[in-house]
Scaffold this motif. Structure first.
Motif, PDB file in Angstrom:
ATOM      1  N   ARG A 336       0.753  -1.163  -0.140  1.00 52.16           N
ATOM      2  CA  ARG A 336      -0.032  -0.024  -0.086  1.00 52.16           C
ATOM      3  C   ARG A 336       0.846   1.264  -0.034  1.00 52.16           C
ATOM      4  NH1 ARG A 336      -3.303  -0.186   4.969  1.00 52.16           N
ATOM      5  NH2 ARG A 336      -1.464  -1.227   5.915  1.00 52.16           N
ATOM      6  N   VAL A 337       0.565   2.170  -0.923  1.00 52.36           N
ATOM      7  CA  VAL A 337       0.816   3.630  -0.854  1.00 52.36           C
ATOM      8  C   VAL A 337       0.205   4.558  -0.556  1.00 52.36           C
ATOM      9  CG1 VAL A 337       2.195   5.352  -2.644  1.00 52.36           C
ATOM     10  CG2 VAL A 337       2.176   2.748  -3.168  1.00 52.36           C
ATOM     11  N   GLY A 338       0.450   5.318   0.657  1.00 53.98           N
ATOM     12  CA  GLY A 338      -0.281   6.220   1.508  1.00 53.98           C
ATOM     13  C   GLY A 338      -0.197   7.719   0.626  1.00 53.98           C
ATOM     14  N   HIS A 339      -0.969   8.155  -0.345  1.00 52.73           N
ATOM     15  CA  HIS A 339      -0.767   9.341  -0.853  1.00 52.73           C
ATOM     16  C   HIS A 339      -2.033  10.287  -0.249  1.00 52.73           C
ATOM     17  CE1 HIS A 339      -3.679   7.400  -3.276  1.00 52.73           C
ATOM     18  NE2 HIS A 339      -2.822   6.579  -3.657  1.00 52.73           N
ATOM     19  N   MET A 340      -1.818  10.345   1.035  1.00 54.50           N
ATOM     20  CA  MET A 340      -2.872  11.242   1.956  1.00 54.50           C
ATOM     21  C   MET A 340      -2.190  12.359   2.450  1.00 54.50           C
ATOM     22  SD  MET A 340      -3.847   8.562   4.749  1.00 54.50           S
ATOM     23  CE  MET A 340      -4.708   7.490   3.980  1.00 54.50           C
ATOM     24  N   GLY A 341      -2.970  13.639   2.861  1.00 54.41           N
ATOM     25  CA  GLY A 341      -2.267  14.397   3.453  1.00 54.41           C
ATOM     26  C   GLY A 341      -1.213  15.078   2.966  1.00 54.41           C
TER      27      GLY A 341
END
Length: 360
Positions: A336-341
């Motif tokens: 998983r890649v977290g592209h948040m915030g």
């Protein structure tokens, strides 16, 4: 580089705010001013600042001290007592977890669930609502972080309202709030957290709570202090326990950045970063989990059967890039890649995907 779907990278202005002299939350009026500003800012993010017929806000926003999972448990602890019938709608790990909390507090959970790569089971929901049940509470998850799934809650909320307009709704929006529109106006307890789309440190739960949810909590009189929203309804005379001062200051600073940028701009940045991540993934032959149309703008889960832990280790050791694996039975099959915030930026996505290309 931290590119996980929470905790997310904390930008420099937020770290600077955390380094200032400590405020005593119990005796310094300045802390109350900061807390009140924080809840006002969160009301804007939630869309909870609109007024109802009586001229008062339609939702109260509270920020207890405790990581986001506190909110999920506190919602159940505050609304469920022995014998309370609760409908738990689920297509993921956290949706399933609501049923466990219900059982812990003596409630009777009916889990309406499906496979983690499927949409919410609306036909099953409609069928169970037609049966002889007296559901008082219904739970669901907006963004299932472990699979990168963004659920369309509108049809489920429609069915619940048509079946019984008195059912209280609880929504886990921890991984979507701030990066994606959330239907707070249709939800009785809408839950968020500091460490996801706001890019503040972990440690705070957020909740937007309706008047009828407060009324139900008053009737139940929860037998807990920490997992109880009621003590947070009115903090004018003080907080239920010593608040997490530095985390409150940090989240307030993070929301200041968020509001300066603007709601539309933040959401567009999340959409753009997500599209870039999936475009780069396609070039590498990676398929998103689940269907791209139901993938969240805040996190992309790629299918890498049997390789997630190996890839995570090589990315961390060879490139100083930290991604997350899947959870539960998907632990070694999803990366998983977290592209948040703060991480919802094309240049940060490209850096992470460049590194992933090297280790594949």
């Amino acid at each position: 580089m931290l590119m996980t779907p929470g905790p997310t990278a904390v930008p420099a202005p937020v770290r600077d705010a955390m380094s200032r002299e400590l405020i005593n939350p119990d005796v310094d009026p300045e802390f109350h001013r900061i807390y009140d500003r924080l809840t006002d800012r969160l009301a804007t993010v939630y869309g909870a600042g609109q007024t109802g017929a009586n001229g008062a806000p339609d939702r109260d926003v509270v920020v207890p001290g405790g990581e986001g999972i506190l909110g999920l448990e506190a919602a159940i602890a505050s609304l469920v007592e022995p014998g309370t019938e609760v409908l738990c709608l689920s297509n993921g790990l956290y949706g399933d977890g609501f049923a466990d909390f219900v059982a812990d507090y003596g409630g009777e959970a009916t889990l309406v669930s499906t496979d983690y790569d499927d949409p919410l089971p609306l036909a099953e929901l409609e069928s169970i609502l037609d049966d002889d049940h007296e559901f008082e509470v219904a739970t669901m998850v907006h963004c299932e972080t472990p699979t990168g799934t963004l659920n369309d809650l509108g049809p489920a909320l429609d069915l619940l309202e048509e079946a019984d307009g008195e059912i209280l709704t609880v929504v886990d929006a921890v991984s979507s709030l701030g990066g994606v529109p959330v239907p707070t106006d249709r939800v009785d307890v809408c839950l968020g957290a500091s460490q996801k789309c706001f890019s503040a440190p972990p440690g705070l739960t957020t909740a937007a709570i309706s008047d009828r949810a407060w009324a139900a909590m008053d009737e139940r009189d929860p037998h807990s202090l920490y997992t109880n929203f009621l003590p947070w309804r009115d903090t004018d005379e003080g907080f239920p326990y010593t608040h997490l001062t530095t985390e409150v200051v940090a989240l307030d600073a993070a929301l200041g950045l968020w509001l300066d940028e603007g709601l539309d701009a933040v959401r567009e940045r999340h959409r753009t970063a997500a599209a870039r991540c999936r475009e780069r993934g396609a070039e590498l032959g990676l398929e998103p989990y689940p269907d791209p149309e139901r993938s969240s703008p805040t996190v992309t889960a790629f299918e890498v059967p049997g390789r997630a832990e190996e890839l995570q280790t090589r990315l961390r050791e060879d490139h100083d890039v930290l991604l997350a694996t899947g959870l539960a039975y998907l632990a070694d099959d999803v990366l998983r890649v977290g592209h948040m915030g703060h991480n919802a930026r094309v240049e940060r996505v490209d850096e992470a995907m460049d590194a992933l290309e090297e280790v594949l």
